[in-house]
Design a protein around this motif. Structure first.
Motif, mmCIF file in Angstrom:
data_model
loop_
_atom_site.group_PDB
_atom_site.id
_atom_site.type_symbol
_atom_site.label_atom_id
_atom_site.label_comp_id
_atom_site.label_asym_id
_atom_site.label_seq_id
_atom_site.Cartn_x
_atom_site.Cartn_y
_atom_site.Cartn_z
ATOM 1 N N ASP A 49 -5.329 -9.216 -48.698
ATOM 2 C CA ASP A 49 -4.594 -8.084 -48.119
ATOM 3 C C ASP A 49 -3.228 -8.541 -47.606
ATOM 4 O OD1 ASP A 49 -6.596 -6.136 -48.507
ATOM 5 O OD2 ASP A 49 -7.626 -6.742 -46.670
ATOM 6 N N ARG A 50 -3.199 -9.678 -46.902
ATOM 7 C CA ARG A 50 -1.933 -10.176 -46.358
ATOM 8 C C ARG A 50 -0.954 -10.541 -47.472
ATOM 9 N NH1 ARG A 50 -5.794 -12.584 -42.865
ATOM 10 N NH2 ARG A 50 -5.580 -11.882 -40.701
ATOM 11 N N HIS A 51 -1.491 -11.136 -48.538
ATOM 12 C CA HIS A 51 -0.634 -11.537 -49.656
ATOM 13 C C HIS A 51 0.042 -10.318 -50.296
ATOM 14 C CE1 HIS A 51 0.685 -13.568 -53.331
ATOM 15 N NE2 HIS A 51 0.112 -12.590 -53.998
ATOM 16 N N PHE A 52 -0.747 -9.281 -50.555
ATOM 17 C CA PHE A 52 -0.176 -8.115 -51.237
ATOM 18 C C PHE A 52 0.651 -7.250 -50.297
ATOM 19 C CE2 PHE A 52 -3.645 -9.069 -54.290
ATOM 20 C CZ PHE A 52 -2.828 -9.294 -55.388
ATOM 21 N N ALA A 53 0.351 -7.272 -49.009
ATOM 22 C CA ALA A 53 1.205 -6.575 -48.049
ATOM 23 C C ALA A 53 2.602 -7.193 -48.039
ATOM 24 C CB ALA A 53 0.581 -6.622 -46.655
ATOM 25 N N SER A 54 2.658 -8.529 -48.095
ATOM 26 C CA SER A 54 3.955 -9.220 -48.152
ATOM 27 C C SER A 54 4.702 -8.848 -49.420
ATOM 28 C CB SER A 54 3.728 -10.732 -48.078
ATOM 29 O OG SER A 54 4.948 -11.427 -48.237
ATOM 30 N N TRP A 55 3.978 -8.753 -50.539
ATOM 31 C CA TRP A 55 4.584 -8.384 -51.822
ATOM 32 C C TRP A 55 5.115 -6.949 -51.780
ATOM 33 C CZ3 TRP A 55 1.773 -5.205 -55.622
ATOM 34 C CH2 TRP A 55 2.486 -5.043 -56.820
ATOM 35 N N LEU A 56 4.343 -6.035 -51.184
ATOM 36 C CA LEU A 56 4.750 -4.629 -51.112
ATOM 37 C C LEU A 56 5.974 -4.432 -50.215
ATOM 38 C CD1 LEU A 56 1.242 -2.945 -50.871
ATOM 39 C CD2 LEU A 56 2.863 -2.706 -52.754
ATOM 40 N N ARG A 57 6.086 -5.213 -49.159
ATOM 41 C CA ARG A 57 7.225 -5.087 -48.256
ATOM 42 C C ARG A 57 8.543 -5.414 -48.965
ATOM 43 N NH1 ARG A 57 3.943 -7.856 -44.455
ATOM 44 N NH2 ARG A 57 5.223 -9.727 -44.771
ATOM 45 N N LYS A 58 8.471 -6.245 -49.992
ATOM 46 C CA LYS A 58 9.672 -6.632 -50.728
ATOM 47 C C LYS A 58 10.032 -5.624 -51.826
ATOM 48 C CE LYS A 58 8.460 -11.505 -50.052
ATOM 49 N NZ LYS A 58 8.030 -12.752 -50.741
ATOM 50 N N GLY A 59 9.127 -4.715 -52.147
ATOM 51 C CA GLY A 59 9.365 -3.768 -53.220
ATOM 52 C C GLY A 59 10.172 -2.560 -52.777
ATOM 53 N N ARG A 60 10.507 -1.707 -53.758
ATOM 54 C CA ARG A 60 11.315 -0.516 -53.482
ATOM 55 C C ARG A 60 10.470 0.713 -53.182
ATOM 56 N NH1 ARG A 60 15.022 -0.365 -58.743
ATOM 57 N NH2 ARG A 60 12.970 -0.765 -59.630
ATOM 58 N N THR A 61 9.198 0.699 -53.522
ATOM 59 C CA THR A 61 8.343 1.875 -53.334
ATOM 60 C C THR A 61 7.865 1.948 -51.887
ATOM 61 O OG1 THR A 61 7.565 1.638 -55.613
ATOM 62 C CG2 THR A 61 6.301 3.085 -54.168
ATOM 63 N N PRO A 62 8.093 3.079 -51.202
ATOM 64 C CA PRO A 62 7.580 3.229 -49.829
ATOM 65 C C PRO A 62 6.053 3.095 -49.799
ATOM 66 C CG PRO A 62 9.110 5.003 -50.391
ATOM 67 C CD PRO A 62 8.829 4.276 -51.655
ATOM 68 N N VAL A 63 5.548 2.551 -48.699
ATOM 69 C CA VAL A 63 4.115 2.264 -48.601
ATOM 70 C C VAL A 63 3.541 2.921 -47.347
ATOM 71 C CG1 VAL A 63 2.351 0.462 -48.424
ATOM 72 C CG2 VAL A 63 4.418 0.069 -49.803
ATOM 73 N N ILE A 64 2.383 3.585 -47.509
ATOM 74 C CA ILE A 64 1.596 4.094 -46.383
ATOM 75 C C ILE A 64 0.326 3.260 -46.313
ATOM 76 C CG2 ILE A 64 0.297 6.060 -45.473
ATOM 77 C CD1 ILE A 64 2.253 7.897 -46.953
ATOM 78 N N LEU A 65 0.072 2.659 -45.170
ATOM 79 C CA LEU A 65 -1.118 1.841 -44.984
ATOM 80 C C LEU A 65 -2.306 2.739 -44.657
ATOM 81 C CD1 LEU A 65 -2.444 -0.958 -44.731
ATOM 82 C CD2 LEU A 65 -1.698 -0.990 -42.332
ATOM 83 N N VAL A 66 -3.376 2.624 -45.442
ATOM 84 C CA VAL A 66 -4.572 3.448 -45.257
ATOM 85 C C VAL A 66 -5.749 2.544 -44.928
ATOM 86 C CG1 VAL A 66 -6.207 4.998 -46.371
ATOM 87 C CG2 VAL A 66 -3.756 5.257 -46.818
ATOM 88 N N ALA A 67 -6.360 2.769 -43.782
ATOM 89 C CA ALA A 67 -7.552 2.018 -43.381
ATOM 90 C C ALA A 67 -8.777 2.853 -43.720
ATOM 91 C CB ALA A 67 -7.500 1.702 -41.888
#
Length: 468
Positions: A100-118
Motif C-alpha cells: 500500500d505504501r509503495h503504490f501510494a508513493s507512486w500515485l502521489r507522483k502521477g497526474r490523476t487525482p486520488v481519493i483514498l478509500v478504506a
C-alpha cells in the motif's frame, strides 16, 4: 458527459465488490481468492444522483518483468491514465501494508487525482487501519463497506468535485420504456424503425474453449491490447465488454472465459467465470464461437455451439490459427461433415477461417456476423408464409393418424430474434417430430434462413384471423 472513476489497489481489498456496488449489479467476479480480476472492465456507475463510468482493475503488484502479474499491472496503468479520478482502495481491517505504501508513493507522483478509500470499515475492527491510512499522504480516507453499502454518502461527497458542473441527479426512466429479453430498451407497444435499430450496438459474445485465441481476436478487431493475452490457458476470467465501431455500425464485443467440459472444472473461480460467460451468451445477439484449427469442432466445441443455438442466438464459427493448417481442403471437409451430423438444427451456419494474431480475414468474419444478424432479425409476411405452406401440404401432406389426416390450417410468424412461427393444427399433439423437422428444413431453404435457430410452436383451434 460522465466522468471516469477507476478503482485501484493491491489484490483482495474489495475492488470488484465496490465496482459491483457502484454499478448496481453483479458484473465483476468476486471471490476471496486474490487476483481474480485480471483485465480492467468498465460499466455505468450511479450513486447519490451522480452518474459516471466506473472501471475495475486488477490488483497492483510490484512486478516489472513479462510475467502475468506484470502484464496485469500495465493494464491497470492504462486504465489509470484514462481516468478523471482514482479510488485507491485499502483494507481497513488488515491495515496499511508495505505494498500500500509503495503504490501510494507512486500515485502521489502521477497526474490523476486520488481519493483514498478504506474498505471493510464496518464496526470497530477497521478503526486502527483508518487512522493508520493518514500516513499515506493521500488526504482524509473515506471509510466504507462495499459489501454492506455503508459510507456511500461520504464517497459521493468526495466525488462531487470531479463531476461536471451541469451534472444533475439521474431521473428515472419513463414507464413507457421496457427492457426486451436482449437487454434493449424500446417503447412499450412500439416497434423500432429500421434506422433506429441500426443505431443500436450489436451485442456480440466471443466464446470458445480455453486458449483458442478469443482475447487475441478482440484485441485484433479493435486494434489495441485491451485484454490480456498469453500462452497461459484460462487467462480471461471476467467477461470484458468493449464498445466499438466498424463501417458505421456500432458493436459491443464481449470477451468471455474459456469453457471447458463441466467435469474438468474444479476451481471455484473458473466455475464463476464460466457462469459469467453463459450469462453473456444469453444477453448476446450474435455469438462468435472461436475454435482452434488444430482441433476443429471437437466435442466441447459442438457442446458450446448447441448451447448457443438452444439459447436462440445467431452463431458464427471462426476457425482461428488457419495459417498453421497444411491440408486446408481436408480440414474444411471435416468441418462440413461435423456440422452436418452434429449441428443440423442450425444448418447453414457461417464458418470463417481467420488468423486473429495476424489480423487475417477479420473483415470476412464481421461480414458473416452482419449477415447472421440480419437473418436472425428477419420477418416473413403471413400471406407469403401461407402460400408456401399450401405448396408444402400439396407436395407432402402430414401423415395419417388413426386413419384420419391431420389438418394444418394456418401459419404465422409470431416473433423474430430468432424467427419463431406458430402452426395451427387440429390435433397439435399428434403431429410427428419428423414432420415438424421437415417443415423447418423447408422453411429454412425456401426463405433463406441459414445458421439461425428456428422455433415452431404448435397451436390448436381455428384460424384466429378468420372472422366467423
Amino acid at each position: 458527459m460522465p466522468f471516469t472513476v477507476v478503482i485501484i489497489g493491491r489484490p483482495n481489498v474489495g475492488k470488484s465488490t465496490l465496482f459491483n456496488r457502484l454499478a448496481g449489479k453483479r458484473l465483476a467476479l468476486v471471490d476471496d481468492t486474490p487476483g481474480v480480476t485480471r483485465d480492467w472492465r468498465s460499466a455505468d456507475g450511479h450513486v447519490g444522483g451522480l452518474s459516471f463510468t466506473i472501471v475495475d482493475t486488477a490488483g497492483l503488484e510490484d512486478v516489472f518483468d513479462d510475467s502475468l502479474e506484470a502484464r496485469m499491472r500495465r493494464q491497470t496503468e492504462q486504465a489509470l491514465e484514462r481516468a478523471d479520478v482514482a479510488l485507491f482502495v485499502i483494507d481497513a481491517r488488515t491495515g496499511i501494508t508495505p505494498l500500500d505504501r509503495h503504490f501510494a508513493s507512486w500515485l502521489r507522483k502521477g497526474r490523476t487525482p486520488v481519493i483514498l478509500v478504506a474498505n471493510k470499515a464496518e464496526g470497530k475492527a477497521g478503526l486502527p487501519g483508518i487512522l493508520e491510512s493518514f500516513e499515506l499522504g493521500l488526504g482524509d480516507p473515506v471509510p466504507l463497506s462495499a459489501e454492506h453499502g455503508e459510507g456511500m454518502a461520504d464517497l459521493v461527497e468526495a466525488l462531487l468535485p470531479f463531476a461536471p458542473k451541469d451534472e444533475e441527479p439521474e431521473k428515472a426512466a419513463p414507464a413507457t420504456v421496457a427492457l426486451t429479453e436482449d437487454g434493449l430498451e424500446i417503447p412499450v407497444g412500439d416497434q423500432p424503425e429500421p434506422e433506429e435499430e441500426r443505431l443500436r450496438p450489436i451485442q456480440i459474445a466471443i466464446v470458445g474453449r480455453p486458449n483458442v485465441g478469443k482475447s487475441t481476436l478482440l484485441n485484433s478487431l479493435i486494434g489495441q491490447e485491451r485484454v490480456l493475452t498469453g500462452p497461459e490457458a484460462g487467462m480471461t476470467r471476467d467477461a470484458i465488454a468493449v464498445d466499438w465501431e466498424w463501417r458505421d455500425r456500432q458493436f459491443r464485443l464481449v470477451d468471455t472465459a474459456g469453457m471447458r467440459r463441466r467435469a474438468r472444472v474444479e476451481d471455484k473461480v473458473e466455475k464463476l467465470a464460466v457462469a459469467d460467460g453463459l450469462r453473456v451468451v444469453r444477453m448476446a445477439q450474435v455469438v462468435i464461437l472461436v475454435v482452434d484449427a488444430g482441433q476443429i469442432l471437437d466435442k466441447q466445441d459442438l457442446t458450446i455451439a448447441r448451447m448457443v443455438i438452444d439459447e436462440g442466438r445467431a452463431l458464427v464459427i471462426a476457425i482461428n490459427k488457419w495459417d498453421t493448417v497444411d491440408d486446408r481442403a481436408m480440414a474444411l471437409r471435416q468441418v462440413e461433415d461435423k456440422l452436418e451430423s452434429s449441428l443440423a438444427q442450425a444448418k447453414g451456419v457461417s464458418v470463417v477461417t481467420i488468423s486473429a494474431l495476424k489480423g487475417k480475414r477479420l473483415d470476412a468474419l464481421l461480414d458473416a456476423v452482419l449477415d447472421s444478424y440480419a437473418v436472425w432479425n428477419r420477418r416473413i409476411p403471413t400471406a407469403q408464409l401461407n402460400r408456401w405452406l399450401e405448396g408444402i401440404l400439396d407436395h407432402h401432406p402430414p401423415p395419417l393418424i388413426d386413419g384420419r389426416r391431420l389438418k394444418i390450417r394456418y401459419m404465422t410468424q409470431v416473433k423474430a430474434r430468432p424467427p419463431a412461427f406458430a402452426l395451427f393444427v387440429n390435433k397439435p399433439g399428434d403431429l410427428p417430430d419428423s414432420y415438424q423437422r421437415y417443415l423447418i428444413a423447408n422453411l429454412r431453404d425456401s426463405f433463406d434462413l441459414p445458421g439461425v435457430p428456428i422455433r415452431l410452436a404448435l397451436r390448436g383451434g381455428k384460424n384466429p384471423y378468420v372472422k366467423e
